[in-house]
Design a protein around this motif. Structure first.
Motif, PDB file in Angstrom:
ATOM      1  N   GLY A   1      17.641  -9.199 -31.487  1.00  0.00           N
ATOM      2  CA  GLY A   1      17.491  -8.005 -30.666  1.00  0.00           C
ATOM      3  C   GLY A   1      16.874  -8.318 -29.319  1.00  0.00           C
ATOM      4  O   GLY A   1      17.327  -7.816 -28.277  1.00  0.00           O
ATOM      5  N   ILE A   2      15.850  -9.165 -29.321  1.00  0.00           N
ATOM      6  CA  ILE A   2      15.175  -9.535 -28.073  1.00  0.00           C
ATOM      7  C   ILE A   2      16.137 -10.224 -27.102  1.00  0.00           C
ATOM      8  O   ILE A   2      16.049 -10.032 -25.877  1.00  0.00           O
ATOM      9  N   GLU A   3      17.067 -11.003 -27.631  1.00  0.00           N
ATOM     10  CA  GLU A   3      18.049 -11.674 -26.778  1.00  0.00           C
ATOM     11  C   GLU A   3      18.853 -10.693 -25.927  1.00  0.00           C
ATOM     12  O   GLU A   3      19.350 -11.043 -24.858  1.00  0.00           O
ATOM     13  N   LYS A   4      18.962  -9.466 -26.390  1.00  0.00           N
ATOM     14  CA  LYS A   4      19.748  -8.449 -25.668  1.00  0.00           C
ATOM     15  C   LYS A   4      18.897  -7.608 -24.716  1.00  0.00           C
ATOM     16  O   LYS A   4      19.429  -6.747 -24.010  1.00  0.00           O
ATOM     17  N   ALA A   5      17.591  -7.854 -24.679  1.00  0.00           N
ATOM     18  CA  ALA A   5      16.693  -7.065 -23.838  1.00  0.00           C
ATOM     19  C   ALA A   5      16.652  -7.631 -22.424  1.00  0.00           C
ATOM     20  O   ALA A   5      15.628  -8.121 -21.945  1.00  0.00           O
ATOM     21  N   ILE A   6      17.802  -7.580 -21.759  1.00  0.00           N
ATOM     22  CA  ILE A   6      17.916  -8.078 -20.394  1.00  0.00           C
ATOM     23  C   ILE A   6      18.472  -6.975 -19.497  1.00  0.00           C
ATOM     24  O   ILE A   6      19.197  -6.087 -19.948  1.00  0.00           O
ATOM     25  N   ALA A   7      18.096  -7.035 -18.223  1.00  0.00           N
ATOM     26  CA  ALA A   7      18.492  -6.007 -17.264  1.00  0.00           C
ATOM     27  C   ALA A   7      20.008  -5.880 -17.210  1.00  0.00           C
ATOM     28  O   ALA A   7      20.730  -6.873 -17.158  1.00  0.00           O
ATOM     29  N   GLY A   8      20.475  -4.631 -17.231  1.00  0.00           N
ATOM     30  CA  GLY A   8      21.900  -4.349 -17.204  1.00  0.00           C
ATOM     31  C   GLY A   8      22.490  -4.070 -18.568  1.00  0.00           C
ATOM     32  O   GLY A   8      23.535  -3.422 -18.673  1.00  0.00           O
ATOM     33  N   ASN A   9      21.856  -4.578 -19.609  1.00  0.00           N
ATOM     34  CA  ASN A   9      22.279  -4.238 -20.969  1.00  0.00           C
ATOM     35  C   ASN A   9      21.785  -2.835 -21.319  1.00  0.00           C
ATOM     36  O   ASN A   9      20.963  -2.241 -20.609  1.00  0.00           O
ATOM     37  N   ARG A  10      22.262  -2.328 -22.443  1.00  0.00           N
ATOM     38  CA  ARG A  10      21.855  -1.006 -22.907  1.00  0.00           C
ATOM     39  C   ARG A  10      21.074  -1.126 -24.215  1.00  0.00           C
ATOM     40  O   ARG A  10      21.187  -2.128 -24.923  1.00  0.00           O
ATOM     41  N   ILE A  11      20.290  -0.085 -24.490  1.00  0.00           N
ATOM     42  CA  ILE A  11      19.478  -0.083 -25.712  1.00  0.00           C
ATOM     43  C   ILE A  11      20.337  -0.341 -26.934  1.00  0.00           C
ATOM     44  O   ILE A  11      19.944  -1.060 -27.860  1.00  0.00           O
ATOM     45  N   GLY A  12      21.541   0.216 -26.949  1.00  0.00           N
ATOM     46  CA  GLY A  12      22.437   0.025 -28.079  1.00  0.00           C
ATOM     47  C   GLY A  12      22.790  -1.426 -28.341  1.00  0.00           C
ATOM     48  O   GLY A  12      23.148  -1.790 -29.477  1.00  0.00           O
ATOM     49  N   ASP A  13      22.709  -2.263 -27.319  1.00  0.00           N
ATOM     50  CA  ASP A  13      22.981  -3.691 -27.512  1.00  0.00           C
ATOM     51  C   ASP A  13      21.905  -4.333 -28.387  1.00  0.00           C
ATOM     52  O   ASP A  13      22.199  -5.192 -29.228  1.00  0.00           O
ATOM     53  N   ILE A  14      20.656  -3.923 -28.193  1.00  0.00           N
ATOM     54  CA  ILE A  14      19.564  -4.388 -29.052  1.00  0.00           C
ATOM     55  C   ILE A  14      19.774  -3.880 -30.470  1.00  0.00           C
ATOM     56  O   ILE A  14      19.702  -4.637 -31.449  1.00  0.00           O
ATOM     57  N   SER A  15      20.051  -2.586 -30.566  1.00  0.00           N
ATOM     58  CA  SER A  15      20.215  -1.940 -31.875  1.00  0.00           C
ATOM     59  C   SER A  15      21.338  -2.597 -32.668  1.00  0.00           C
ATOM     60  O   SER A  15      21.180  -2.886 -33.873  1.00  0.00           O
ATOM     61  N   TYR A  16      22.463  -2.821 -32.021  1.00  0.00           N
ATOM     62  CA  TYR A  16      23.622  -3.406 -32.698  1.00  0.00           C
ATOM     63  C   TYR A  16      23.310  -4.814 -33.194  1.00  0.00           C
ATOM     64  O   TYR A  16      23.689  -5.183 -34.317  1.00  0.00           O
ATOM     65  N   ALA A  17      22.623  -5.608 -32.367  1.00  0.00           N
ATOM     66  CA  ALA A  17      22.320  -6.991 -32.740  1.00  0.00           C
ATOM     67  C   ALA A  17      21.473  -7.041 -34.008  1.00  0.00           C
ATOM     68  O   ALA A  17      21.693  -7.887 -34.882  1.00  0.00           O
ATOM     69  N   ILE A  18      20.508  -6.135 -34.118  1.00  0.00           N
ATOM     70  CA  ILE A  18      19.650  -6.094 -35.302  1.00  0.00           C
ATOM     71  C   ILE A  18      20.437  -5.640 -36.520  1.00  0.00           C
ATOM     72  O   ILE A  18      20.358  -6.249 -37.592  1.00  0.00           O
TER      73      ILE A  18
END
Length: 260
Positions: free
Chosen positions: A121-138
């Motif tokens: 999830g942390i890997e997706k916490a980058i500028a331009g990504n969306r919260i859903g990208d973190i959620s989906y990864a987990i």
């Protein structure tokens, strides 16, 4: 905020040195509160919406918000310790799950996979990504890959001058959905993953959340600052892991680098 987050990490590392079968969670909670105050901080959780303790100590089928009590921890228990600290006007808030003594292989795997999912999830916490990208990864790593239950009722969150801020950070969701993250946003990302079904219930105390099937739940949490190319993790698991490995009462055979 890094100072506050690191004080949480240091407190968890100190707790890792003394947690063992035979200790009570209420004595752990007092130790945690005293240590935080000795370091110039204030426990964020104490009296937060009426919560009566310095920390949340959740054992086995308790997902989160476990009340410290006088019951002795025992061999085989899975213990999640969640701590919040406010220092210099800013909050830190994260959690770590410990295993006391020998535990079944299926629990070892649950702990390892939940910890892996946090970093995915942390890997997706980058500028331009969306919260859903973190959620989906987990969700992808836990529910879809291993069949674990991803709790829906409880989520990660923004953090700053308040303990809980927008946006909410669910541990399930669709890629490309939700708030678009900007550099400097600070999030508490916290997978809460059940060995069995995702269903939970809250006890009569209004706080303690348990799995409905009473199977084990695991909780890991980091404080993370969104950056352009790679998230900046403000908290520090390395000091907790060193203390964990040095404590002969804790089971540490699982390895984050190993995947199955």
């Amino acid at each position: 905020m890094r100072q506050s987050a690191l004080l949480v990490s240091k407190t968890l590392a100190e707790a890792a040195k003394i947690v063992k079968p035979g200790i009570t969670s209420i004595s752990l909670d007092k130790f945690i509160g005293d240590f935080i105050r000795d370091q110039g901080g204030t426990p964020s959780f104490l009296n937060y919406h009426g919560y009566p303790f310095n920390s949340c100590i959740s054992v086995n089928d308790v997902v989160v918000h476990g009340f410290p009590n006088k019951n002795e921890l025992k061999e085989g228990d899975v213990v999640s310790i969640d701590i919040g600290v406010v220092k210099n006007g800013y909050h830190g808030d994260h959690a770590y799950t410990f295993a006391l003594g020998e535990i079944p292989e299926e629990i070892i795997r649950l702990i390892r996979v939940t910890k892996e999912a946090l970093y995915k999830g942390i890997e997706k916490a980058i500028a331009g990504n969306r919260i859903g990208d973190i959620s989906y990864a987990i969700q992808e790593h836990t529910e879809k890959k291993y069949g674990y239950g991803v709790v829906r009722e409880l989520v990660g969150h923004g953090i700053g001058k308040s303990l809980h801020e927008d946006p909410q950070v669910p541990n399930y969701g669709k890629r490309g959905t939700g708030l678009k993250m900007k550099e400097g946003l600070v999030l508490a990302i916290e997978p809460m993953i059940n060995l069995g079904a995702r269903d939970v219930y809250t006890e009569a105390d209004g706080w303690t959340v348990r799995t409905r099937d009473h199977k084990t739940s695991v909780h890991f949490e980091h404080d993370v600052c969104v950056k352009r190319n790679q998230a900046d993790i403000l908290s520090d698991y390395s000091i907790i892991e060193r203390a964990e490995k040095a404590n002969a009462n804790l089971f540490t055979a699982y390895d984050l680098s190993v995947t199955t």
